[in-house]
Scaffold this motif. Structure first.
Motif, PDB file in Angstrom:
ATOM      1  N   VAL A 185       0.821  -1.204   0.000  1.00  0.00           N
ATOM      2  CA  VAL A 185       0.000   0.000   0.000  1.00  0.00           C
ATOM      3  C   VAL A 185       0.857   1.257   0.000  1.00  0.00           C
ATOM      4  O   VAL A 185       0.446   2.310  -0.491  1.00  0.00           O
ATOM      5  CB  VAL A 185      -0.944  -0.023   1.224  1.00  0.00           C
ATOM      6  N   ASP A 186       2.084   1.151   0.524  1.00  0.00           N
ATOM      7  CA  ASP A 186       2.972   2.321   0.528  1.00  0.00           C
ATOM      8  C   ASP A 186       3.302   2.784  -0.882  1.00  0.00           C
ATOM      9  O   ASP A 186       3.504   3.981  -1.119  1.00  0.00           O
ATOM     10  CB  ASP A 186       4.269   2.005   1.279  1.00  0.00           C
ATOM     11  N   ARG A 187       3.381   1.854  -1.839  1.00  0.00           N
ATOM     12  CA  ARG A 187       3.699   2.238  -3.209  1.00  0.00           C
ATOM     13  C   ARG A 187       2.589   3.092  -3.816  1.00  0.00           C
ATOM     14  O   ARG A 187       2.858   3.997  -4.601  1.00  0.00           O
ATOM     15  CB  ARG A 187       3.907   0.995  -4.078  1.00  0.00           C
ATOM     16  N   TYR A 188       1.347   2.803  -3.446  1.00  0.00           N
ATOM     17  CA  TYR A 188       0.240   3.603  -3.963  1.00  0.00           C
ATOM     18  C   TYR A 188       0.298   5.029  -3.423  1.00  0.00           C
ATOM     19  O   TYR A 188       0.072   5.994  -4.160  1.00  0.00           O
ATOM     20  CB  TYR A 188      -1.098   2.966  -3.581  1.00  0.00           C
ATOM     21  N   PHE A 189       0.619   5.163  -2.142  1.00  0.00           N
ATOM     22  CA  PHE A 189       0.702   6.501  -1.562  1.00  0.00           C
ATOM     23  C   PHE A 189       1.948   7.246  -2.055  1.00  0.00           C
ATOM     24  O   PHE A 189       1.925   8.469  -2.199  1.00  0.00           O
ATOM     25  CB  PHE A 189       0.722   6.417  -0.034  1.00  0.00           C
ATOM     26  N   ASP A 190       3.045   6.518  -2.301  1.00  0.00           N
ATOM     27  CA  ASP A 190       4.272   7.171  -2.760  1.00  0.00           C
ATOM     28  C   ASP A 190       4.197   7.571  -4.233  1.00  0.00           C
ATOM     29  O   ASP A 190       4.754   8.596  -4.634  1.00  0.00           O
ATOM     30  CB  ASP A 190       5.474   6.238  -2.553  1.00  0.00           C
ATOM     31  N   LEU A 192       1.265   7.883  -6.203  1.00  0.00           N
ATOM     32  CA  LEU A 192       0.048   8.529  -6.672  1.00  0.00           C
ATOM     33  C   LEU A 192      -0.325   9.692  -5.762  1.00  0.00           C
ATOM     34  O   LEU A 192       0.073   9.747  -4.600  1.00  0.00           O
ATOM     35  CB  LEU A 192      -1.112   7.523  -6.722  1.00  0.00           C
ATOM     36  N   GLU A 193      -1.095  10.594  -6.320  1.00  0.00           N
ATOM     37  CA  GLU A 193      -1.608  11.731  -5.573  1.00  0.00           C
ATOM     38  C   GLU A 193      -2.982  12.075  -6.119  1.00  0.00           C
ATOM     39  O   GLU A 193      -3.461  11.468  -7.073  1.00  0.00           O
ATOM     40  CB  GLU A 193      -0.660  12.930  -5.698  1.00  0.00           C
ATOM     41  N   GLY A 194      -3.625  13.058  -5.517  1.00  0.00           N
ATOM     42  CA  GLY A 194      -4.949  13.456  -5.961  1.00  0.00           C
ATOM     43  C   GLY A 194      -6.020  12.994  -4.999  1.00  0.00           C
ATOM     44  O   GLY A 194      -5.765  12.258  -4.037  1.00  0.00           O
ATOM     45  N   PRO A 195      -7.263  13.387  -5.258  1.00  0.00           N
ATOM     46  CA  PRO A 195      -8.352  13.076  -4.327  1.00  0.00           C
ATOM     47  C   PRO A 195      -8.632  11.592  -4.188  1.00  0.00           C
ATOM     48  O   PRO A 195      -9.032  11.142  -3.133  1.00  0.00           O
ATOM     49  CB  PRO A 195      -9.552  13.806  -4.937  1.00  0.00           C
ATOM     50  N   GLU A 196      -8.442  10.831  -5.259  1.00  0.00           N
ATOM     51  CA  GLU A 196      -8.719   9.399  -5.220  1.00  0.00           C
ATOM     52  C   GLU A 196      -7.493   8.574  -5.585  1.00  0.00           C
ATOM     53  O   GLU A 196      -7.613   7.437  -6.043  1.00  0.00           O
ATOM     54  CB  GLU A 196      -9.874   9.069  -6.168  1.00  0.00           C
ATOM     55  N   LEU A 197      -6.307   9.161  -5.395  1.00  0.00           N
ATOM     56  CA  LEU A 197      -5.043   8.484  -5.719  1.00  0.00           C
ATOM     57  C   LEU A 197      -5.071   7.965  -7.154  1.00  0.00           C
ATOM     58  O   LEU A 197      -4.870   6.780  -7.421  1.00  0.00           O
ATOM     59  CB  LEU A 197      -4.776   7.337  -4.744  1.00  0.00           C
ATOM     60  N   GLU A 198      -5.317   8.870  -8.093  1.00  0.00           N
ATOM     61  CA  GLU A 198      -5.390   8.496  -9.507  1.00  0.00           C
ATOM     62  C   GLU A 198      -4.385   9.250 -10.372  1.00  0.00           C
ATOM     63  O   GLU A 198      -4.273   8.966 -11.560  1.00  0.00           O
ATOM     64  CB  GLU A 198      -6.806   8.763 -10.045  1.00  0.00           C
ATOM     65  N   THR A 199      -3.636  10.199  -9.793  1.00  0.00           N
ATOM     66  CA  THR A 199      -2.687  11.007 -10.553  1.00  0.00           C
ATOM     67  C   THR A 199      -1.269  10.587 -10.206  1.00  0.00           C
ATOM     68  O   THR A 199      -0.926  10.473  -9.026  1.00  0.00           O
ATOM     69  CB  THR A 199      -2.874  12.506 -10.251  1.00  0.00           C
ATOM     70  N   LEU A 200      -0.466  10.376 -11.230  1.00  0.00           N
ATOM     71  CA  LEU A 200       0.918   9.942 -11.019  1.00  0.00           C
ATOM     72  C   LEU A 200       1.773  11.129 -10.597  1.00  0.00           C
ATOM     73  O   LEU A 200       1.688  12.218 -11.163  1.00  0.00           O
ATOM     74  CB  LEU A 200       1.472   9.323 -12.308  1.00  0.00           C
ATOM     75  N   ARG A 201       2.598  10.900  -9.606  1.00  0.00           N
ATOM     76  CA  ARG A 201       3.524  11.943  -9.181  1.00  0.00           C
ATOM     77  C   ARG A 201       4.578  12.183 -10.256  1.00  0.00           C
ATOM     78  O   ARG A 201       4.906  11.291 -11.040  1.00  0.00           O
ATOM     79  CB  ARG A 201       4.191  11.563  -7.858  1.00  0.00           C
ATOM     80  N   ALA A 202       5.117  13.395 -10.275  1.00  0.00           N
ATOM     81  CA  ALA A 202       6.072  13.759 -11.321  1.00  0.00           C
ATOM     82  C   ALA A 202       7.355  12.950 -11.243  1.00  0.00           C
ATOM     83  O   ALA A 202       8.056  12.788 -12.242  1.00  0.00           O
ATOM     84  CB  ALA A 202       6.394  15.254 -11.226  1.00  0.00           C
ATOM     85  N   SER A 203       7.687  12.429 -10.086  1.00  0.00           N
ATOM     86  CA  SER A 203       8.934  11.693  -9.920  1.00  0.00           C
ATOM     87  C   SER A 203       8.784  10.203 -10.169  1.00  0.00           C
ATOM     88  O   SER A 203       9.750   9.444 -10.010  1.00  0.00           O
ATOM     89  CB  SER A 203       9.470  11.904  -8.498  1.00  0.00           C
ATOM     90  N   GLU A 204       7.585   9.762 -10.565  1.00  0.00           N
ATOM     91  CA  GLU A 204       7.334   8.330 -10.725  1.00  0.00           C
ATOM     92  C   GLU A 204       7.190   7.965 -12.194  1.00  0.00           C
ATOM     93  O   GLU A 204       7.028   8.829 -13.064  1.00  0.00           O
ATOM     94  CB  GLU A 204       6.059   7.935  -9.967  1.00  0.00           C
ATOM     95  N   GLU A 205       7.238   6.675 -12.462  1.00  0.00           N
ATOM     96  CA  GLU A 205       7.070   6.136 -13.802  1.00  0.00           C
ATOM     97  C   GLU A 205       6.028   5.028 -13.765  1.00  0.00           C
ATOM     98  O   GLU A 205       5.771   4.427 -12.720  1.00  0.00           O
ATOM     99  CB  GLU A 205       8.397   5.591 -14.344  1.00  0.00           C
ATOM    100  N   ILE A 206       5.435   4.746 -14.927  1.00  0.00           N
ATOM    101  CA  ILE A 206       4.448   3.679 -15.044  1.00  0.00           C
ATOM    102  C   ILE A 206       5.000   2.574 -15.920  1.00  0.00           C
ATOM    103  O   ILE A 206       5.933   2.767 -16.692  1.00  0.00           O
ATOM    104  CB  ILE A 206       3.115   4.209 -15.606  1.00  0.00           C
ATOM    105  N   VAL A 207       4.418   1.390 -15.786  1.00  0.00           N
ATOM    106  CA  VAL A 207       4.901   0.226 -16.521  1.00  0.00           C
ATOM    107  C   VAL A 207       4.192   0.057 -17.854  1.00  0.00           C
ATOM    108  O   VAL A 207       4.585  -0.800 -18.654  1.00  0.00           O
ATOM    109  CB  VAL A 207       4.721  -1.048 -15.675  1.00  0.00           C
TER     110      VAL A 207
END
Length: 593
Positions: A185-190, A192-207
């Motif tokens: 669950v820590d990976r989701y909080f680290d 993602l951001e936004g009201p429903e944890l749906e926006t990727l943080r600028a420092s992260e990447e997606i697969v």
């Protein structure tokens, strides 16, 4: 001989013939048989290889040009290219032609060509067509295999049947992330951001690729069942309006309930069919939604929708429902609650104080809806059991969310509509207890008054619900308003007066207008703007943090305003040693706090 003459000049006069040039420009047209292709049966004609006008030391041999086909396919062209020899006195040759070929009609052996390998499909023009077809590109894209149930094995089998070379398994394994372990669950909080944890943080990447639109099923979220919640609750409300004694003066027909109920059945069938297809084809995406701290609460939505359909069934369709139906519908609730409530209490990564969110009300309100349906069927023990479980966990959740224990921060503006979920549980609980007790007694009224106060405390704050973007999850926040209207009609039947009747009509109109407005907005986003289902970034986060050297590149690329201070600080210390950079990062983090 005259003694006055120089003997050297006399010798030069005797050899007055000019010395031949070492290099001479010769046109190809002047040499017969030069750079030409001989047909079968023809005898090559070459000039005498020895020029009598030249001294023996300057004899010139004629060069032969050999024309080779550009590819092995040219070997079957008309006319065979022969390699001829020009030395007549060579052993085994006559007039430059091998003696074995003279008088023989046998064709020479095929020539072995040592050409470079050509790209696959270039001979028949397949390579260009495959690259130009976007559907084929999407079919061959291996980056989606990690989310497919069979990890692309079916596509590889089809590729082999078409005669294409299969890529190495090591390549596929490098693209495919680990699928056996669930994301913490820590990976989701680290990430993602936004009201429903749906926006990727600028420092992260997606697969998954972020430069193209994903397949529809990958973009189809579990929150789509919120549409079913909103419409099916409207069917219950209009049924209550037509049958409640306090609203008889409205003369509402049950036809409205019948139409809305069938629309709800169709919606539930369509949404459930699409999501079931996602479960079959993209199980990894469904699993990531289940482990998402916010999305997991929406897994109660399909079963709540079925409960709403059972409660709102028109009398013309069924006058009574079998008791076994209640046990079938409540079994998934019991399984999900044992899992989620246990995590809340265990104190691990998913403890309630860490994952608390207004959407957690969806995991609680199902207990009261189930108790309401069971009590209306004549059951006692089962409805009381689920009512007690829901009451205990709603109390804990209410206190946790009311004090904002996880972060002590206010919710962002986009999450303001979810506050109406506070109204859902006490509204349904008041009706459930009324069915259990047989009357709208004091216990039911206490729960109803709590819901009514929360409803008005939110309704008077008009600016609280302005200036935010549309979200599909809002559909799940419409049924609390409808539930409050139904509870008001039940209370009005127990305490009938002008105030309660007027309040029933007002809340019913507000709930109907809200659902209608959301329906129109959903249609516009789905068919006009075509952005109802964007790429679901929340399920595509990587299982580990990106490398440090990519972090600042992503910050600059996304241009996030909230990280501008970090970028400036990083650039200040970029020319210094490592300690200075780390110190700069610490300074920026401290300032941000």
């Amino acid at each position: 001989m005259d003694h006055g003459e120089n003997p050297v000049s006399t010798e030069l006069q005797e050899y007055a013939e000019p010395v031949p040039q070492l290099l001479k420009l010769i046109s190809s047209n002047e040499v017969a048989g030069f750079d030409s292709i001989m047909q079968e049966g023809e005898t090559p004609v070459f000039p005498n290889p020895t020029n009598s006008s030249q001294p023996n030391g300057h004899q010139r041999k004629i060069s032969i040009s050999i024309s080779m086909p550009s590819s092995p396919t040219g070997a079957t062209s008309a006319g065979t290219k022969n390699v001829l020899f020009v030395q007549d006195n060579a052993k085994g040759f006559k007039n430059g032609v091998p003696e074995s070929c003279v008088g023989s009609k046998a064709k020479p052996k095929g020539v072995k060509f040592l050409s470079q390998p050509m790209p696959k499909g270039s001979v028949f023009g397949e390579g260009a067509n495959m690259n130009q077809n976007p559907n084929v590109k999407k079919f061959k894209d291996k980056r989606f295999d990690s989310f497919k149930t069979w990890s692309g094995k079916l596509e590889r089998q089809l590729t082999n049947l078409r005669g294409r070379q299969q890529e190495s398994e090591s390549e596929d394994d490098s693209v495919r992330p680990s699928e056996n372990e669930a994301l913490p669950v820590d990976r989701y909080f680290d990430a993602l951001e936004g009201p429903e944890l749906e926006t990727l943080r600028a420092s992260e990447e997606i697969v998954l690729p972020d430069d193209k639109t994903w397949p529809f099923l990958l973009r189809y979220p579990i929150s789509s069942f919120g549409i079913c919640l909103g419409v099916s609750s409207q069917a219950i409300m209009w049924k209550t309006l037509a049958t409640a004694t306090s609203t008889n003066f409205l003369h509402i027909s049950l036809t409205v309930n019948l139409i809305l109920w069938w629309i709800s059945v169709a919606l539930v069938a369509i949404v459930a069919s699409i999501y079931l297809t996602k479960v079959i084809l993209y199980f990894e995406a469904v699993r990531r939604e289940y482990y998402h701290p916010i999305r997991v609460n929406f897994f109660f939505a399909p079963w709540i929708s079925l409960l709403f359909l059972a409660i709102g069934v028109p009398p013309s369709v069924a006058s009574s429902l079998p008791v076994a139906l209640w046990y079938v519908l409540m079994t998934p609730f019991l399984c999900l609650e044992l899992k989620i409530y246990g995590q809340w209490m265990s104190g691990g990564q998913r403890r309630l104080s860490k994952v608390a969110n207004p959407s957690n009300h969806l995991s609680v309100v199902g207990n009261f809806v189930g108790a309401l349906l069971g009590a209306s069927m004549g059951l006692k023990e089962g409805p009381i059991f689920f009512f007690a479980v829901g009451l205990a966990h709603y109390t804990v959740l209410f206190v946790t969310l009311y004090q904002r224990l996880p972060t002590n921060e206010t919710l962002p503006k986009e999450l303001h509509p979810v506050f109406f979920l506070f109204v859902a549980a006490p509204s349904v609980a008041s009706m459930a207890w009324a069915n259990i007790q047989g009357s709208f007694d004091y216990g039911s009224r206490i729960a109803y008054f709590i819901a009514l106060f929360l409803y008005f405390s939110l309704a008077v704050r008009i600016n609280f619900f302005r200036g935010f973007k549309f979200s599909l999850a809002w559909w799940a926040y419409t049924f609390p308003m409808t539930g409050a209207a139904i509870a008001t009609m039940r209370y009005s039947s127990a305490v009938t007066n002008v105030v309660t009747q007027t309040l029933s009509v007002i809340l019913s109109v507000v709930a109907t207008l809200t659902v209608t407005a959301l329906l129109v907005t959903t249609i516009l986003h789905a068919f006009v703007q075509r952005d109802l289902f964007p790429n679901d970034i929340a399920i595509a986060i990587s299982d580990r943090k990106p490398k440090s050297h990519r972090r600042w590149f992503n910050l600059i690329r996304h241009g996030s305003s909230e990280h501008n201070a970090d970028i400036d600080t990083f650039l200040k210390f970029a020319n210094g040693d490592t300690k200075d950079i780390e110190a700069g990062l610490k300074i920026s983090s401290a300032e941000a706090k």
